[in-house]
Design an enzyme around this catalytic site. Structure first.
Site, PDB file in Angstrom:
ATOM      1  N   CYS A  62      -2.875   9.081   5.686  1.00  0.00           N
ATOM      2  CA  CYS A  62      -1.619   9.089   6.462  1.00  0.00           C
ATOM      3  C   CYS A  62      -1.907   9.371   7.932  1.00  0.00           C
ATOM      4  O   CYS A  62      -1.303   8.770   8.818  1.00  0.00           O
ATOM      5  CB  CYS A  62      -0.660  10.156   5.932  1.00  0.00           C
ATOM      6  N   CYS A 100       5.061   8.139   2.271  1.00  0.00           N
ATOM      7  CA  CYS A 100       5.278   9.438   1.661  1.00  0.00           C
ATOM      8  C   CYS A 100       5.646  10.465   2.728  1.00  0.00           C
ATOM      9  O   CYS A 100       5.615  10.181   3.926  1.00  0.00           O
ATOM     10  CB  CYS A 100       4.029   9.878   0.899  1.00  0.00           C
ATOM     11  N   ASP A 115       2.659   2.324   2.544  1.00  0.00           N
ATOM     12  CA  ASP A 115       2.784   2.933   3.880  1.00  0.00           C
ATOM     13  C   ASP A 115       2.974   1.845   4.931  1.00  0.00           C
ATOM     14  O   ASP A 115       2.132   0.946   5.027  1.00  0.00           O
ATOM     15  CB  ASP A 115       1.464   3.619   4.305  1.00  0.00           C
ATOM     16  N   CYS A 163       0.829  -1.216   0.000  1.00  0.00           N
ATOM     17  CA  CYS A 163       0.000   0.000   0.000  1.00  0.00           C
ATOM     18  C   CYS A 163       0.860   1.262   0.000  1.00  0.00           C
ATOM     19  O   CYS A 163       0.339   2.375  -0.076  1.00  0.00           O
ATOM     20  CB  CYS A 163      -0.914   0.031   1.216  1.00  0.00           C
TER      21      CYS A 163
END
Lengths: 405, 133
Positions: free
Chosen positions: B105, B62, B39, B37
């Site tokens: 996030c 990210c 992350d 994914c």
């Protein structure tokens, strides 16, 4: 050395000063409409356009009469695919293409599917390439067109176009290739390579944006297209609209320079690419080359850096201009469809960076870029739980990830 | 994409990067997300009494994911477990000015906090932490 260092030559290229110099008079004193037959302004514009046609033809082994000017490759692709599909729909309604094509091809094919055409999307091999045998196996009696790109824009893989073209000619199927990344970079010869339709774009070969060309074969076989824009019947009725004379002059000059310098420039780009690759891999472990080592565009290097994510890596590379195979920078959060089609795992796809080297790239640029990449990857790996786990000897594929997003 | 100054600051100067000894009874570890994914966050807390005295993170993701987890560790230090449970992803979104595509996030960071606390509580028989380890 100027920063940021531009290493995104597959996205676009700067206009070569020689190209710009050739264009400027066609904005000023020679501003005429190439379709004006009654005065000298029109005649000089027309003469310049015809010279550009010859220059483009010379680069790709075509006759000047076989060049149709467009606004770029997206238009060339639309005109070739839709124009052929409409013209030959009585003969058949099947088209073969690749999953790794540019969106302009894939979305045009989707459009044609809605119109009742059937499209086979071939899966590339792990290097992002297709073989003639694979195309042969997909051919059907109702196949009218094969559309396979010459060079992939993301991973730089070069397809065996000559073999695919030969097969298509033997089987009486038209062959279209998107040569946007190939023209002016590697040898292209539509006669020897058996190509019936080919598109290219000026801004990928040091010409201006907004102009391109579509090669349409006139003999053995004569290819016919249904025009996609109605109007004054310019370009043998295939593409109406007043010609972009300065742009066309620029494209012609860009093709002439590319043809003259192709061999030396390709060798120089390969040397810089290999230097960049070597410097990075001698300093970092777990670096993967995406695409083919052997059949590769001279100026393309596409690497995945395990255990770091592409977007965060790009943030760390603010002094070099590169692009990421992870589309996280757009809204989709999906890794590149090209890397996916090649079965590059999602984790590696998320960490891929495309380095594009070109005419104005120097050794100093490449060394600077290598240092930036090495520092950024090292820093992010220090921050990466995945790198830590691998160093502890954990097999990441055996972990039961708690992914809810 | 344009990043907010706070995201850039956390990305360039991440707070509390590192690892705590996950085998210690006073340490709770949360690992959330998945490599495919794009992350993965590992967030750890060290607890004395009912108060978080240290927090560390490592993140694959990210810039916004790195910033979210860095910010989370800053906020966790000095809080009690109960106060830490109150941290919401929307507060992270607000503090870092995350755009809509980056909200996941902040969600992941909240999940990581909850997961680390759950791990700590599980080490203590699921009971409220009493300070004995």
């Amino acid at each position: 050395m100027k920063t940021p260092v531009y290493l995104d030559y597959q996205a676009t290229t700067p206009v070569d000063p020689r190209v710009l110099d050739a264009m400027l008079p066609y904005f000023r004193e020679h501003f005429g409409n190439a379709a004006s037959r009654s005065h000298a302004f029109g005649w000089s514009a027309e003469k310049a356009v015809e010279e550009a046609r010859t220059q483009i033809g010379a680069l790709i082994g075509a006759d000047a009469k076989e060049i149709v000017f467009t606004s770029g490759s997206t238009e060339g692709i639309n005109l070739a695919l839709k124009g052929v599909a409409e013209m030959y729909s009585e003969k058949g309604r099947h088209i073969i293409t690749s999953q790794a094509e540019h969106k302009a091809v894939l979305d045009t094919c989707k459009h044609l599917e809605k119109q009742g055409f059937e499209v086979t999307y071939l899966k590339p091999d792990k290097e992002g390439r297709h073989s003639a045998e694979q195309v042969a196996a997909a051919l059907r009696p109702d196949t009218i067109l094969v559309a396979i790109m010459w060079v992939n824009n993301e991973v730089g893989s070069v397809n065996p176009i000559r073999e695919i073209g030969k097969l298509c000619h033997e089987r009486g199927v038209l062959m279209f290739t998107d040569a946007t990344q190939a023209a002016g970079k590697i040898p292209v010869d539509v006669q020897a390579d058996g190509v019936d339709l080919l598109c290219l774009s000026a801004h990928k070969l040091y010409g201006p944006k907004g102009v391109g060309a579509l090669y349409v074969r006139r003999r053995n076989p004569r290819v016919r297209l249904v025009a996609q824009m109605d109007g004054g019947g310019h370009e043998r009725g295939m593409r109406s609209g007043t010609l972009n004379v300065p742009g066309i002059v620029g494209l012609g000059k860009a093709c002439e320079i590319a043809r003259e310098e192709l061999a030396t420039e390709a060798a120089r780009c390969i040397e810089l690419r290999e230097r960049l690759h070597r410097r990075i891999t001698s300093a970092l472990d777990h670096v993967h080359l995406n695409g083919s080592a052997e059949h590769r565009l001279p100026g393309n290097l596409n690497l995945s850096f395990s255990f770091v994510e592409g977007e965060s890596l790009l943030m760390g590379l603010k002094d070099i201009a590169v692009s990421s195979g992870s589309a996280c920078t757009s809204a989709s959060l999906e890794p590149s469809h090209v890397l996916r089609s090649m079965d590059v795992g999602d984790e590696l796809a998320h960490s891929s960076i495309r380095f594009g080297i070109g005419r104005f790239t120097t050794r100093e640029d490449v060394d600077y870029a290598a240092d930036q990449v090495i520092n950024a990857v090292r820093r992010l790996r220090e921050m990466s739980p995945l790198y830590e786990m691998v160093k502890e000897g954990i097999d990441l594929s055996s972990v039961n990830w708690q992914a809810g997003h | 994409m344009a990043y907010s100054d706070k995201v850039l600051d956390h990305y360039n100067n991440p707070r509390n990067v590192g690892s705590l000894d996950k085998s210690k009874a006073s340490v709770g570890t949360g690992v959330v997300g998945a490599p495919e994914c794009g992350d993965v966050m590992k967030l750890q807390i060290e607890v004395e009494g009912d108060r978080i005295v240290d927090a560390k993170f490592k993140t694959f993701g990210c810039g916004s994911a790195i910033a979210s987890s860095s910010l989370a560790t800053e906020w966790l230090k000095g809080k009690t477990i109960d106060e830490a449970m109150e941290i919401k992803n929307t507060q992270i979104v607000e503090e870092l000015s995350l755009p809509p595509v980056k909200i996941h996030c902040s969600v992941l960071a909240e999940d990581a906090i909850k997961s680390a606390i759950a791990d700590f509580k599980a080490k203590h028989g699921g009971a409220a932490p009493g300070g004995k380890s």
